[in-house]
Motif scaffolding. Structure first.
Motif, PDB file in Angstrom:
ATOM      1  N   LEU A 141       0.650  -1.347  -0.220  1.00 12.81           N
ATOM      2  CA  LEU A 141      -0.081  -0.099  -0.067  1.00 12.81           C
ATOM      3  C   LEU A 141       1.032   1.296  -0.195  1.00 12.81           C
ATOM      4  N   MET A 142       0.365   2.427   0.101  1.00  6.65           N
ATOM      5  CA  MET A 142       1.030   3.612   0.157  1.00  6.65           C
ATOM      6  C   MET A 142       0.235   4.739   0.778  1.00  6.65           C
ATOM      7  N   THR A 143       0.781   5.520   1.628  1.00  2.00           N
ATOM      8  CA  THR A 143      -0.051   6.367   2.394  1.00  2.00           C
ATOM      9  C   THR A 143      -0.807   7.520   1.556  1.00  2.00           C
ATOM     10  N   HIS A 144      -0.061   7.822   0.366  1.00  2.00           N
ATOM     11  CA  HIS A 144      -0.377   8.986  -0.699  1.00  2.00           C
ATOM     12  C   HIS A 144       0.434   9.030  -2.025  1.00  2.00           C
ATOM     13  N   GLU A 145       0.061   9.577  -2.965  1.00  2.00           N
ATOM     14  CA  GLU A 145       0.635   9.512  -4.352  1.00  2.00           C
ATOM     15  C   GLU A 145       1.497  10.831  -4.451  1.00  2.00           C
ATOM     16  N   HIS A 146       2.686  10.899  -3.681  1.00  2.00           N
ATOM     17  CA  HIS A 146       3.731  11.777  -4.028  1.00  2.00           C
ATOM     18  C   HIS A 146       5.047  11.055  -4.377  1.00  2.00           C
ATOM     19  N   LEU A 147       5.986  11.791  -4.972  1.00  2.00           N
ATOM     20  CA  LEU A 147       7.205  11.192  -5.622  1.00  2.00           C
ATOM     21  C   LEU A 147       8.113  10.432  -4.512  1.00  2.00           C
ATOM     22  N   ASP A 148       8.007  11.026  -3.261  1.00  2.00           N
ATOM     23  CA  ASP A 148       8.752  10.329  -2.224  1.00  2.00           C
ATOM     24  C   ASP A 148       8.065   9.093  -1.454  1.00  2.00           C
ATOM     25  N   HIS A 149       6.951   8.811  -1.926  1.00  2.00           N
ATOM     26  CA  HIS A 149       6.285   7.846  -1.632  1.00  2.00           C
ATOM     27  C   HIS A 149       6.103   6.578  -2.541  1.00  2.00           C
ATOM     28  N   VAL A 150       6.296   6.935  -3.629  1.00  2.00           N
ATOM     29  CA  VAL A 150       5.815   6.168  -4.844  1.00  2.00           C
ATOM     30  C   VAL A 150       6.707   5.222  -5.597  1.00  2.00           C
ATOM     31  N   MET A 151       7.983   5.740  -5.695  1.00  2.00           N
ATOM     32  CA  MET A 151       8.898   5.297  -6.960  1.00  2.00           C
ATOM     33  C   MET A 151       9.260   3.934  -7.131  1.00  2.00           C
ATOM     34  N   ALA A 152       9.345   3.022  -5.771  1.00  2.51           N
ATOM     35  CA  ALA A 152       9.655   1.778  -5.795  1.00  2.51           C
ATOM     36  C   ALA A 152       8.260   1.033  -6.371  1.00  2.51           C
ATOM     37  N   ILE A 153       7.155   1.585  -6.348  1.00  4.25           N
ATOM     38  CA  ILE A 153       5.873   0.961  -7.047  1.00  4.25           C
ATOM     39  C   ILE A 153       5.815   1.283  -8.535  1.00  4.25           C
ATOM     40  N   ALA A 154       5.976   2.626  -8.743  1.00  3.05           N
ATOM     41  CA  ALA A 154       5.988   3.313 -10.156  1.00  3.05           C
ATOM     42  C   ALA A 154       6.986   2.725 -11.018  1.00  3.05           C
ATOM     43  N   ARG A 155       8.257   2.487 -10.298  1.00  3.92           N
ATOM     44  CA  ARG A 155       9.537   2.180 -11.128  1.00  3.92           C
ATOM     45  C   ARG A 155      10.042   0.783 -10.685  1.00  3.92           C
ATOM     46  N   HIS A 156       9.229   0.009 -10.176  1.00  7.30           N
ATOM     47  CA  HIS A 156       9.567  -1.175  -9.861  1.00  7.30           C
ATOM     48  C   HIS A 156      10.084  -2.118 -11.002  1.00  7.30           C
ATOM     49  N   PRO A 157      11.245  -2.868 -10.864  1.00  2.50           N
ATOM     50  CA  PRO A 157      11.745  -3.505 -12.166  1.00  2.50           C
ATOM     51  C   PRO A 157      10.894  -4.724 -12.415  1.00  2.50           C
ATOM     52  N   ASP A 158       9.920  -5.278 -11.706  1.00  2.00           N
ATOM     53  CA  ASP A 158       9.145  -6.367 -12.097  1.00  2.00           C
ATOM     54  C   ASP A 158       7.577  -6.309 -11.661  1.00  2.00           C
ATOM     55  N   ALA A 159       7.104  -5.197 -12.678  1.00  2.00           N
ATOM     56  CA  ALA A 159       5.645  -4.712 -12.498  1.00  2.00           C
ATOM     57  C   ALA A 159       4.792  -5.796 -12.444  1.00  2.00           C
ATOM     58  N   ASP A 160       4.935  -6.747 -13.334  1.00  2.00           N
ATOM     59  CA  ASP A 160       3.924  -7.752 -13.505  1.00  2.00           C
ATOM     60  C   ASP A 160       3.974  -8.778 -12.141  1.00  2.00           C
ATOM     61  N   PHE A 253       3.854  29.375   2.143  1.00  2.00           N
ATOM     62  CA  PHE A 253       5.211  29.318   1.383  1.00  2.00           C
ATOM     63  C   PHE A 253       5.480  27.879   0.769  1.00  2.00           C
ATOM     64  N   THR A 254       5.428  26.893   1.756  1.00  2.00           N
ATOM     65  CA  THR A 254       5.714  25.672   1.403  1.00  2.00           C
ATOM     66  C   THR A 254       4.964  25.218   0.354  1.00  2.00           C
ATOM     67  N   GLN A 255       3.670  25.365   0.370  1.00  2.00           N
ATOM     68  CA  GLN A 255       2.644  24.893  -0.483  1.00  2.00           C
ATOM     69  C   GLN A 255       2.955  25.475  -1.909  1.00  2.00           C
ATOM     70  N   PHE A 256       3.367  26.618  -2.102  1.00  2.00           N
ATOM     71  CA  PHE A 256       3.718  27.328  -3.451  1.00  2.00           C
ATOM     72  C   PHE A 256       4.824  26.745  -4.015  1.00  2.00           C
ATOM     73  N   ILE A 257       5.925  26.303  -3.082  1.00  2.00           N
ATOM     74  CA  ILE A 257       7.160  25.837  -3.677  1.00  2.00           C
ATOM     75  C   ILE A 257       7.464  24.401  -3.915  1.00  2.00           C
ATOM     76  N   ASP A 260       1.930  20.440  -6.212  1.00  2.00           N
ATOM     77  CA  ASP A 260       1.422  20.488  -7.399  1.00  2.00           C
ATOM     78  C   ASP A 260       0.590  19.565  -7.733  1.00  2.00           C
ATOM     79  N   PRO A 261      -0.713  19.472  -7.531  1.00  2.00           N
ATOM     80  CA  PRO A 261      -1.656  20.458  -7.085  1.00  2.00           C
ATOM     81  C   PRO A 261      -1.142  20.794  -5.660  1.00  2.00           C
ATOM     82  N   ASN A 262      -1.952  22.070  -5.253  1.00  2.00           N
ATOM     83  CA  ASN A 262      -1.841  22.440  -3.783  1.00  2.00           C
ATOM     84  C   ASN A 262      -2.659  21.201  -2.868  1.00  2.00           C
ATOM     85  N   GLU A 263      -2.096  21.178  -1.766  1.00  2.00           N
ATOM     86  CA  GLU A 263      -3.230  20.478  -0.634  1.00  2.00           C
ATOM     87  C   GLU A 263      -4.119  21.397  -0.368  1.00  2.00           C
TER      88      GLU A 263
END
Length: 311
Positions: A141-160, A253-257, A260-263
């Motif tokens: 599972l994942m807690t949410h869809e951001h780049l620091d929580h998803v890469m070993a899923i979206a870029r897993h070497p054995d997706a099947d 400020f953190t939201q702006f930088i 995307d999209p904003n929380e």
């Protein structure tokens, strides 16, 4: 003439002060109350109590990397102090099986996010452990869809091999293509959501609680161990536990930088209040966000989590 210059300078000073307050401190406090039932721990407990199967025995955290940033990035109005950041994934250990929560980030992603080179680190061996552990887990599972929580899923070497283990909700599956290195494998592209957007038991002792705000697919995870100890994983609702203690979210400020999209800031403020109040009424509940390295270290020292994944 001098009077007009003085008035203009004064007006500019007021504008700068007001803008600074808005960007770094304002509109970040939690409300006085949260809506009743937003976090219904009795419902979660009942779901676990009524289900069959062995409860998990421990919670483990595998740190993939770490960094630091000014605390002001994580909590509005915090003009002093450092936020020590952990990038990690969580393993829930059962008798004879495991469940993995989070895909963390890979090295190329981590290298684009460095905030403090003297504090930054990425552990390639730990990332390989995460990738391998996902294929031994019953569910991922994942807690949410951001780049620091998803890469070993979206870029897993054995997706099947990974796809049948994935338990994601609709916004999380829809977000996977943006994180792929090239075209997303068809096994992930055509993945049906297995979480339906309601409070849902995903394994004995583990309940997923939809909590949109940080992202559309954000969720909390409530975990009960065999020894009766309860945990609430809150993902990136906050980045530092001091935000719960001080009832204060990230600055505008953190939201702006960063986002995307904003929380949804109203939703996050309300969730902070609800988590704070839940902790007050359930003092034995262990709450932890994803990225607070100091807090995770404290939980480890107290014997509530263990570092590293089980074999």
């Amino acid at each position: 003439m001098l009077k007009w210059i003085f008035r203009i300078v004064a007006a500019l000073a007021v504008f700068i002060i007001a803008a600074g307050w808005w960007l770094f401190a304002g509109f970040s406090k939690a409300p006085a109350k949260a809506p009743p039932g937003l976090l219904d721990i009795d419902q979660w407990r009942n779901m676990i109590r009524e289900a069959d199967g062995d409860l998990p025995t421990e919670v483990r955290v595998l740190e993939i990397g770490h960094d630091s940033a000014p605390m002001l990035a994580a909590r509005a109005g915090a003009f002093t102090g450092q936020w020590l950041t952990s990038y990690n994934a969580v393993q829930i250990v059962f008798p004879g099986s495991t469940l993995v929560i989070g895909g963390a980030l890979d090295r190329p992603t981590s290298e684009t996010m460095v905030q403090a080179p003297e504090d930054w680190s990425f552990d390639d061996a730990a990332y390989r452990t995460l990738v391998d552990s996902m294929l031994r887990a019953d569910r991922v599972l994942m807690t949410h869809e951001h780049l620091d929580h998803v890469m070993a899923i979206a870029r897993h070497p054995d997706a099947d091999a990974l796809a049948p283990r994935l338990w994601l909700n609709a916004p999380q599956t829809a977000a996977l293509p943006q994180f792929a290195a090239g075209e997303l494998p068809s096994a992930l592209r055509d993945l049906p959501p297995r979480l339906d957007g309601t409070v849902q038991l995903v394994a004995p002792g583990v309940v997923a609680i939809p909590m949109a705000g940080h992202t559309r697919g954000a969720q909390l995870l409530f975990i009960t161990l065999q020894n009766g100890h309860e945990y609430l994983m809150i993902g990136d609702t906050v980045w530092s536990m001091s935000s719960i203690e001080d009832l204060t979210m990230r600055p505008v400020f953190t939201q702006f930088i960063v986002f995307d999209p904003n929380e949804d800031r109203d939703a996050i403020r309300t969730q902070i209040r609800a988590i704070h109040d839940l902790m007050q009424t359930n003092p034995q509940l262990t709450v932890f966000p994803s990225h607070d390295r100091i807090w995770l270290g404290k939980l480890s020292a107290d014997g509530l989590i263990s570092w590293g994944f089980a074999d």
